[in-house]
Design a protein around this motif. Sequence first.
Motif, PDB file in Angstrom:
ATOM      1  N   ASP A   1      32.622  37.477  28.665  1.00 50.13           N
ATOM      2  CA  ASP A   1      33.152  38.793  28.386  1.00 50.13           C
ATOM      3  C   ASP A   1      34.104  39.207  29.504  1.00 50.13           C
ATOM      4  OD1 ASP A   1      32.967  41.952  28.630  1.00 50.13           O
ATOM      5  OD2 ASP A   1      32.418  41.418  26.585  1.00 50.13           O
ATOM      6  N   MET A   2      35.192  39.877  29.142  1.00 46.32           N
ATOM      7  CA  MET A   2      36.173  40.253  30.155  1.00 46.32           C
ATOM      8  C   MET A   2      35.587  41.193  31.205  1.00 46.32           C
ATOM      9  SD  MET A   2      39.200  39.896  31.309  1.00 46.32           S
ATOM     10  CE  MET A   2      40.111  39.122  29.969  1.00 46.32           C
ATOM     11  N   ASP A   3      34.669  42.057  30.786  1.00 47.63           N
ATOM     12  CA  ASP A   3      34.061  42.976  31.744  1.00 47.63           C
ATOM     13  C   ASP A   3      33.251  42.228  32.796  1.00 47.63           C
ATOM     14  OD1 ASP A   3      35.172  45.055  30.411  1.00 47.63           O
ATOM     15  OD2 ASP A   3      33.388  45.584  29.269  1.00 47.63           O
ATOM     16  N   GLU A   4      32.630  41.109  32.401  1.00 43.52           N
ATOM     17  CA  GLU A   4      31.885  40.305  33.357  1.00 43.52           C
ATOM     18  C   GLU A   4      32.827  39.523  34.258  1.00 43.52           C
ATOM     19  OE1 GLU A   4      29.313  37.849  31.108  1.00 43.52           O
ATOM     20  OE2 GLU A   4      28.213  39.509  30.203  1.00 43.52           O
ATOM     21  N   LEU A   5      33.949  39.120  33.705  1.00 48.01           N
ATOM     22  CA  LEU A   5      34.930  38.374  34.490  1.00 48.01           C
ATOM     23  C   LEU A   5      35.567  39.270  35.540  1.00 48.01           C
ATOM     24  CD1 LEU A   5      36.449  35.601  34.635  1.00 48.01           C
ATOM     25  CD2 LEU A   5      38.199  36.659  33.211  1.00 48.01           C
ATOM     26  N   ASP A   6      35.855  40.519  35.163  1.00 47.73           N
ATOM     27  CA  ASP A   6      36.498  41.454  36.086  1.00 47.73           C
ATOM     28  C   ASP A   6      35.936  42.850  35.840  1.00 47.73           C
ATOM     29  OD1 ASP A   6      38.153  43.070  37.615  1.00 47.73           O
ATOM     30  OD2 ASP A   6      39.891  41.813  37.285  1.00 47.73           O
ATOM     31  N   PRO A   7      35.032  43.325  36.693  1.00 48.76           N
ATOM     32  CA  PRO A   7      34.430  44.650  36.498  1.00 48.76           C
ATOM     33  C   PRO A   7      35.460  45.771  36.446  1.00 48.76           C
ATOM     34  CG  PRO A   7      33.231  43.403  38.167  1.00 48.76           C
ATOM     35  CD  PRO A   7      34.482  42.630  37.861  1.00 48.76           C
ATOM     36  N   MET A   8      36.649  45.560  37.041  1.00 52.67           N
ATOM     37  CA  MET A   8      37.672  46.594  37.011  1.00 52.67           C
ATOM     38  C   MET A   8      38.164  46.872  35.605  1.00 52.67           C
ATOM     39  SD  MET A   8      40.125  45.936  40.302  1.00 52.67           S
ATOM     40  CE  MET A   8      41.241  47.206  39.694  1.00 52.67           C
ATOM     41  N   ALA A   9      37.945  45.920  34.686  1.00 57.66           N
ATOM     42  CA  ALA A   9      38.423  46.104  33.317  1.00 57.66           C
ATOM     43  C   ALA A   9      37.718  47.270  32.639  1.00 57.66           C
ATOM     44  CB  ALA A   9      38.219  44.830  32.505  1.00 57.66           C
ATOM     45  N   LYS A  10      36.513  47.614  33.120  1.00 52.56           N
ATOM     46  CA  LYS A  10      35.785  48.744  32.556  1.00 52.56           C
ATOM     47  C   LYS A  10      35.995  49.959  33.450  1.00 52.56           C
ATOM     48  CE  LYS A  10      31.842  48.143  30.519  1.00 52.56           C
ATOM     49  NZ  LYS A  10      32.132  48.725  29.193  1.00 52.56           N
ATOM     50  N   THR A  11      36.438  51.042  32.852  1.00 55.07           N
ATOM     51  CA  THR A  11      36.681  52.265  33.604  1.00 55.07           C
ATOM     52  C   THR A  11      35.466  53.173  33.513  1.00 55.07           C
ATOM     53  OG1 THR A  11      39.025  52.122  33.068  1.00 55.07           O
ATOM     54  CG2 THR A  11      38.232  54.233  33.882  1.00 55.07           C
ATOM     55  N   ALA A  12      34.877  53.524  34.642  1.00 56.23           N
ATOM     56  CA  ALA A  12      33.704  54.394  34.636  1.00 56.23           C
ATOM     57  C   ALA A  12      34.111  55.807  34.242  1.00 56.23           C
ATOM     58  CB  ALA A  12      33.049  54.409  36.016  1.00 56.23           C
ATOM     59  N   VAL A  13      33.323  56.421  33.345  1.00 55.23           N
ATOM     60  CA  VAL A  13      33.560  57.801  32.930  1.00 55.23           C
ATOM     61  C   VAL A  13      32.312  58.608  33.259  1.00 55.23           C
ATOM     62  CG1 VAL A  13      34.075  59.326  30.993  1.00 55.23           C
ATOM     63  CG2 VAL A  13      35.075  57.037  31.070  1.00 55.23           C
TER      64      VAL A  13
ATOM     65  N   LYS B   1      43.529  44.743  29.653  1.00 52.57           N
ATOM     66  CA  LYS B   1      43.680  46.180  29.448  1.00 52.57           C
ATOM     67  C   LYS B   1      42.408  46.909  29.841  1.00 52.57           C
ATOM     68  CE  LYS B   1      43.802  48.633  25.530  1.00 52.57           C
ATOM     69  NZ  LYS B   1      44.232  49.104  24.203  1.00 52.57           N
ATOM     70  N   MET B   2      42.569  47.945  30.660  1.00 54.81           N
ATOM     71  CA  MET B   2      41.439  48.779  31.057  1.00 54.81           C
ATOM     72  C   MET B   2      41.001  49.651  29.879  1.00 54.81           C
ATOM     73  SD  MET B   2      41.088  48.591  34.614  1.00 54.81           S
ATOM     74  CE  MET B   2      40.824  50.231  35.321  1.00 54.81           C
ATOM     75  N   GLU B   3      39.792  50.191  29.972  1.00 53.10           N
ATOM     76  CA  GLU B   3      39.321  51.088  28.926  1.00 53.10           C
ATOM     77  C   GLU B   3      40.114  52.388  28.887  1.00 53.10           C
ATOM     78  OE1 GLU B   3      35.126  51.681  29.146  1.00 53.10           O
ATOM     79  OE2 GLU B   3      34.714  49.780  28.126  1.00 53.10           O
ATOM     80  N   ASP B   4      40.806  52.720  29.969  1.00 56.65           N
ATOM     81  CA  ASP B   4      41.622  53.933  29.977  1.00 56.65           C
ATOM     82  C   ASP B   4      43.025  53.677  29.437  1.00 56.65           C
ATOM     83  OD1 ASP B   4      42.887  52.578  32.032  1.00 56.65           O
ATOM     84  OD2 ASP B   4      42.210  53.907  33.628  1.00 56.65           O
ATOM     85  N   GLY B   5      43.259  52.476  28.887  1.00 61.64           N
ATOM     86  CA  GLY B   5      44.527  52.168  28.247  1.00 61.64           C
ATOM     87  C   GLY B   5      45.556  51.515  29.132  1.00 61.64           C
ATOM     88  N   VAL B   6      45.322  51.459  30.439  1.00 62.03           N
ATOM     89  CA  VAL B   6      46.292  50.890  31.368  1.00 62.03           C
ATOM     90  C   VAL B   6      46.154  49.369  31.395  1.00 62.03           C
ATOM     91  CG1 VAL B   6      47.037  50.798  33.777  1.00 62.03           C
ATOM     92  CG2 VAL B   6      46.329  52.972  32.775  1.00 62.03           C
ATOM     93  N   VAL B   7      47.281  48.675  31.339  1.00 55.47           N
ATOM     94  CA  VAL B   7      47.307  47.214  31.394  1.00 55.47           C
ATOM     95  C   VAL B   7      47.514  46.784  32.843  1.00 55.47           C
ATOM     96  CG1 VAL B   7      48.490  45.121  30.613  1.00 55.47           C
ATOM     97  CG2 VAL B   7      48.200  47.063  29.053  1.00 55.47           C
ATOM     98  N   ASN B   8      46.612  45.950  33.342  1.00 57.89           N
ATOM     99  CA  ASN B   8      46.654  45.525  34.737  1.00 57.89           C
ATOM    100  C   ASN B   8      46.853  44.018  34.864  1.00 57.89           C
ATOM    101  OD1 ASN B   8      46.375  48.028  35.912  1.00 57.89           O
ATOM    102  ND2 ASN B   8      44.157  47.907  36.123  1.00 57.89           N
ATOM    103  N   VAL B   9      47.143  43.581  36.084  1.00 54.89           N
ATOM    104  CA  VAL B   9      47.297  42.162  36.395  1.00 54.89           C
ATOM    105  C   VAL B   9      46.355  41.808  37.539  1.00 54.89           C
ATOM    106  CG1 VAL B   9      48.870  40.339  37.133  1.00 54.89           C
ATOM    107  CG2 VAL B   9      49.734  42.214  35.716  1.00 54.89           C
ATOM    108  N   ASP B  10      45.548  40.791  37.331  1.00 57.33           N
ATOM    109  CA  ASP B  10      44.671  40.292  38.394  1.00 57.33           C
ATOM    110  C   ASP B  10      45.462  39.242  39.174  1.00 57.33           C
ATOM    111  OD1 ASP B  10      42.817  38.885  39.975  1.00 57.33           O
ATOM    112  OD2 ASP B  10      41.186  39.350  38.598  1.00 57.33           O
ATOM    113  N   TYR B  11      45.911  39.606  40.378  1.00 53.09           N
ATOM    114  CA  TYR B  11      46.740  38.706  41.181  1.00 53.09           C
ATOM    115  C   TYR B  11      45.998  37.422  41.553  1.00 53.09           C
ATOM    116  CZ  TYR B  11      50.076  42.561  41.845  1.00 53.09           C
ATOM    117  OH  TYR B  11      50.999  43.556  41.655  1.00 53.09           O
TER     118      TYR B  11
END
Length: 374
Positions: A147-159, A241-251
């Motif tokens: 799962d992408m969230d497990e691969l990169d915790p930043m992908a999930k945005t805490a609310v 893509k983050m849960e807040d809609g922003v697309v990010n890049v993992d360098y």
Amino acid sequence: MASDPTPRVPDVEGANERAERVGPDPDPAAESNAAPGHRGRTGGPTPRVPDVETLDAMAESERLEPRTELEKTDHDTDLGLKMAADAKRVSRGELTSEAFWARHDEAAAEEFGEDYRETPNPAVDRMDDGQTIHEAAAGELSCAVEDMDELDPMAKTAVAEGEEDERWGMVIDLQNCVGCDSCTVACKAENRTPPGVSYNVVIEEEHGEYPETSRTNLPRPCMQCENPPCVQVCPVSATYKMEDGVVNVDYDRCIGCRYCSVACPYGARYFDFGEDYDGEVMGAGEVTSPEYGVDRGDRGEKSSPVGNIRKCNFCQHRTERGEEPACVETCIGDARNFGNLADPESEVSRMVNSERAVQLRAEEGTDPNVYYLR
């Protein structure tokens, strides 16, 4: 022989007489909200109110030539072109993510090796369910099942509990943009981007012939698409893509293949070649921006983000502090508006529902979270 000096301040009576002949000025509000075909006092089109086709063509002009761009890399150009074209089909709903990866799995595994096998295949059409394809489908491919969230915790945005979900968006009023490029400068200063990398650009065009001319300014950040082909095409899941809609890049995962660059319909991605401004500005390389909350220190060869793809992320390090992106804060014409599109009462949500609101290249099916007011 002396001559009379040319008058520089006309007499009041003369000025009033000329004003009566010309007539009163038109209502500025009516002029600014006129339809694209409206013709002003000089017979020319109203400035800064372009048709959607013109805006789309301007966005297209910013894109790099795909084959030329990919031929600069160490990776398979033809594979990149095919994957980029199919990624756009996924965004348009013409192809499923499962079909995409079934089509390109063997070639991607051969081209990218362990980098490909160790990461899950992203799925644009499954953004609400972990961003990766179904486990059953993944089991038939060469990629990892994760799962992408497990691969990169930043992908999930805490609310925070009790708060509304967030989906960040931007609305740019083209009638207020004066083409000053303050957004471009503010963005470079905030994110310390190197030469050739500008997350925010203002595309400028002049239309018509004198005296019937107009000027169009089109600010273009990353569109933060709901259905981003850049995510779909990435063979190592470095773009997400983050849960807040922003697309990010993992360098740390990006391998610089640039397939995402040619898949982006807006030309909003840039490759970091490792250049800097040290030769122009003393000490320019001594301060780096902590993008994504990570201060990577001095720039150096084979040290991220050098050799990576870079893009606008709505100044994530600022929004996490409750601040607006630098370009919004700096805009002298108040053309940029930023907020939560998931909140129907927010100002940007009301703007998006305006009859003036349009999206760039809507036919691509990307559903951008950046809107323009014509």
